[in-house]
Scaffold this motif. Structure first.
Motif, PDB file in Angstrom:
ATOM      1  N   VAL A  16      -2.044   7.438  18.812  1.00  0.00           N
ATOM      2  CA  VAL A  16      -1.817   8.609  17.961  1.00  0.00           C
ATOM      3  C   VAL A  16      -1.736   8.115  16.522  1.00  0.00           C
ATOM      4  O   VAL A  16      -0.953   7.221  16.199  1.00  0.00           O
ATOM      5  N   GLY A  17      -2.546   8.699  15.638  1.00  0.00           N
ATOM      6  CA  GLY A  17      -2.658   8.229  14.264  1.00  0.00           C
ATOM      7  C   GLY A  17      -1.576   8.748  13.332  1.00  0.00           C
ATOM      8  O   GLY A  17      -0.778   9.638  13.666  1.00  0.00           O
ATOM      9  N   ASP A  18      -1.590   8.202  12.132  1.00  0.00           N
ATOM     10  CA  ASP A  18      -0.586   8.500  11.102  1.00  0.00           C
ATOM     11  C   ASP A  18      -0.482  10.000  10.819  1.00  0.00           C
ATOM     12  O   ASP A  18      -1.486  10.726  10.813  1.00  0.00           O
ATOM     13  N   ASP A  19       0.762  10.432  10.566  1.00  0.00           N
ATOM     14  CA  ASP A  19       1.059  11.789  10.092  1.00  0.00           C
ATOM     15  C   ASP A  19       0.748  12.884  11.102  1.00  0.00           C
ATOM     16  O   ASP A  19       0.668  14.062  10.753  1.00  0.00           O
ATOM     17  N   SER A  20       0.566  12.502  12.366  1.00  0.00           N
ATOM     18  CA  SER A  20       0.372  13.501  13.416  1.00  0.00           C
ATOM     19  C   SER A  20       1.716  13.948  13.967  1.00  0.00           C
ATOM     20  O   SER A  20       2.760  13.399  13.617  1.00  0.00           O
ATOM     21  N   ASN A  21       1.698  14.960  14.818  1.00  0.00           N
ATOM     22  CA  ASN A  21       2.951  15.408  15.429  1.00  0.00           C
ATOM     23  C   ASN A  21       2.737  15.734  16.901  1.00  0.00           C
ATOM     24  O   ASN A  21       1.688  16.238  17.295  1.00  0.00           O
ATOM     25  N   ILE A  22       3.761  15.401  17.673  1.00  0.00           N
ATOM     26  CA  ILE A  22       3.758  15.579  19.125  1.00  0.00           C
ATOM     27  C   ILE A  22       4.954  16.466  19.422  1.00  0.00           C
ATOM     28  O   ILE A  22       6.097  16.011  19.495  1.00  0.00           O
ATOM     29  N   GLN A  23       4.710  17.762  19.581  1.00  0.00           N
ATOM     30  CA  GLN A  23       5.802  18.726  19.618  1.00  0.00           C
ATOM     31  C   GLN A  23       6.423  18.840  21.017  1.00  0.00           C
ATOM     32  O   GLN A  23       6.029  18.150  21.954  1.00  0.00           O
ATOM     33  N   GLY A  33      -6.204  11.417  16.512  1.00  0.00           N
ATOM     34  CA  GLY A  33      -6.393  10.894  15.163  1.00  0.00           C
ATOM     35  C   GLY A  33      -5.214  11.152  14.243  1.00  0.00           C
ATOM     36  O   GLY A  33      -4.081  11.403  14.673  1.00  0.00           O
ATOM     37  N   CYS A  34      -5.484  11.079  12.950  1.00  0.00           N
ATOM     38  CA  CYS A  34      -4.466  11.266  11.920  1.00  0.00           C
ATOM     39  C   CYS A  34      -4.348  12.749  11.560  1.00  0.00           C
ATOM     40  O   CYS A  34      -5.325  13.492  11.613  1.00  0.00           O
ATOM     41  N   ARG A  35      -3.124  13.136  11.214  1.00  0.00           N
ATOM     42  CA  ARG A  35      -2.832  14.520  10.781  1.00  0.00           C
ATOM     43  C   ARG A  35      -3.270  15.540  11.826  1.00  0.00           C
ATOM     44  O   ARG A  35      -3.783  16.615  11.508  1.00  0.00           O
ATOM     45  N   VAL A  36      -3.058  15.194  13.084  1.00  0.00           N
ATOM     46  CA  VAL A  36      -3.339  16.103  14.201  1.00  0.00           C
ATOM     47  C   VAL A  36      -2.024  16.731  14.652  1.00  0.00           C
ATOM     48  O   VAL A  36      -1.011  16.038  14.785  1.00  0.00           O
ATOM     49  N   SER A  37      -2.051  18.031  14.889  1.00  0.00           N
ATOM     50  CA  SER A  37      -0.875  18.719  15.425  1.00  0.00           C
ATOM     51  C   SER A  37      -1.103  19.055  16.885  1.00  0.00           C
ATOM     52  O   SER A  37      -2.075  19.728  17.233  1.00  0.00           O
ATOM     53  N   LEU A  38      -0.205  18.560  17.719  1.00  0.00           N
ATOM     54  CA  LEU A  38      -0.193  18.908  19.138  1.00  0.00           C
ATOM     55  C   LEU A  38       1.003  19.831  19.333  1.00  0.00           C
ATOM     56  O   LEU A  38       2.150  19.385  19.390  1.00  0.00           O
ATOM     57  N   ALA A  39       0.742  21.137  19.401  1.00  0.00           N
ATOM     58  CA  ALA A  39       1.816  22.124  19.434  1.00  0.00           C
ATOM     59  C   ALA A  39       2.493  22.150  20.813  1.00  0.00           C
ATOM     60  O   ALA A  39       2.083  21.461  21.744  1.00  0.00           O
ATOM     61  N   HIS A  40       3.516  22.972  20.922  1.00  0.00           N
ATOM     62  CA  HIS A  40       4.396  22.970  22.083  1.00  0.00           C
ATOM     63  C   HIS A  40       3.623  23.060  23.407  1.00  0.00           C
ATOM     64  O   HIS A  40       2.764  23.920  23.573  1.00  0.00           O
ATOM     65  N   GLN A  41       3.933  22.157  24.323  1.00  0.00           N
ATOM     66  CA  GLN A  41       3.429  22.143  25.699  1.00  0.00           C
ATOM     67  C   GLN A  41       1.917  21.884  25.813  1.00  0.00           C
ATOM     68  O   GLN A  41       1.305  22.197  26.827  1.00  0.00           O
ATOM     69  N   VAL A  42       1.352  21.282  24.795  1.00  0.00           N
ATOM     70  CA  VAL A  42      -0.051  20.844  24.883  1.00  0.00           C
ATOM     71  C   VAL A  42      -0.160  19.682  25.857  1.00  0.00           C
ATOM     72  O   VAL A  42       0.746  18.851  25.974  1.00  0.00           O
ATOM     73  N   GLN A  43      -1.288  19.615  26.554  1.00  0.00           N
ATOM     74  CA  GLN A  43      -1.602  18.458  27.394  1.00  0.00           C
ATOM     75  C   GLN A  43      -2.895  17.816  26.895  1.00  0.00           C
ATOM     76  O   GLN A  43      -3.940  18.473  26.851  1.00  0.00           O
ATOM     77  N   ILE A  44      -2.799  16.543  26.516  1.00  0.00           N
ATOM     78  CA  ILE A  44      -3.966  15.733  26.206  1.00  0.00           C
ATOM     79  C   ILE A  44      -4.075  14.731  27.346  1.00  0.00           C
ATOM     80  O   ILE A  44      -3.280  13.796  27.444  1.00  0.00           O
ATOM     81  N   HIS A  45      -5.016  14.973  28.242  1.00  0.00           N
ATOM     82  CA  HIS A  45      -5.123  14.104  29.418  1.00  0.00           C
ATOM     83  C   HIS A  45      -6.432  13.331  29.378  1.00  0.00           C
ATOM     84  O   HIS A  45      -7.512  13.891  29.468  1.00  0.00           O
TER      85      HIS A  45
END
Length: 205
Positions: free
Chosen positions: A59-66, A100-112
């Protein structure tokens, strides 16, 4: 919780997560195994980033994992041999899942994984990205499912869509100046990098 993975027939090495400066992992989140988190990332309560099957996860810089986000991947090794079909290459390196960078993964997202989501993309609440490559500056609206396709840069996926063929992915609309969520990701990134910074500061005090 930040901890090493265990050795299995699909994971021959023990790895400890790499956590970049300015990144805050909430005590109720789990980051396990072969995980590389960049700088200034907010990892919210109940998120799980598990590099104990497919690996590495990046997970790149400035991203968020909610809250409630899951990042995981299918096995990338079996009995010491790589499982190439479960890896994506980004900038000359192989990953089970790459965000990547500056990616938002909002609540309950699944990246599989195998999965890639490139820079400046917003992934909306309760969406799934699986066996797919999502380009830069995309918006995946809430509740979308993306499986087995490549999404070009600058496209959006309407809420609740199920995208399972490349033909469907190629037909996704382009983000234009009048698209209402065009600039939303910038605000979400701003909020979450500020939260990471302030939570870290509060724990040092």
């Amino acid at each position: 919780m930040i901890e090493k993975n265990v050795v299995t027939d699909f994971c021959s090495q023990v790895s400890e997560p790499e956590i970049g400066s300015g990144t805050y992992v909430h005590p109720l989140a789990a980051v396990i195994g072969n995980v590389i988190l960049g700088r200034n990332i907010m990892v919210s309560p109940t998120a799980a980033v598990r590099g104990d099957e497919g690996q590495p996860l990046f997970v790149g810089d400035d991203s968020n994992i909610q809250d409630g986000v899951v990042i995981h991947a299918l096995e990338t090794e079996l009995n010491g041999a790589p499982v190439a079909k479960n890896l994506y290459e980004v900038d000359g390196r192989s990953y089970a899942a790459y965000v990547g960078c500056r990616v938002s993964l909002a609540h309950q997202v699944q990246i599989h994984g195998p999965a890639v989501v490139l820079d400046d993309t917003f992934v909306g609440m309760k969406s799934l990205v699986f066996k797919s490559f999502v380009g830069k500056k995309c918006v995946i609206e809430p509740g979308a499912i993306i499986m087995g396709v490549t999404v070009e840069d600058g496209r959006y996926v309407p809420a609740g869509s199920i995208i399972r063929s490349q033909e469907e992915a190629d037909a996704l609309p382009k983000i234009t100046d009048d698209y209402p969520f065009k600039d939303m990701n910038k605000g979400v990134v701003h909020v979450n990098t500020a939260l990471a910074r302030q939570y870290l500061a509060s724990h040092k005090g």
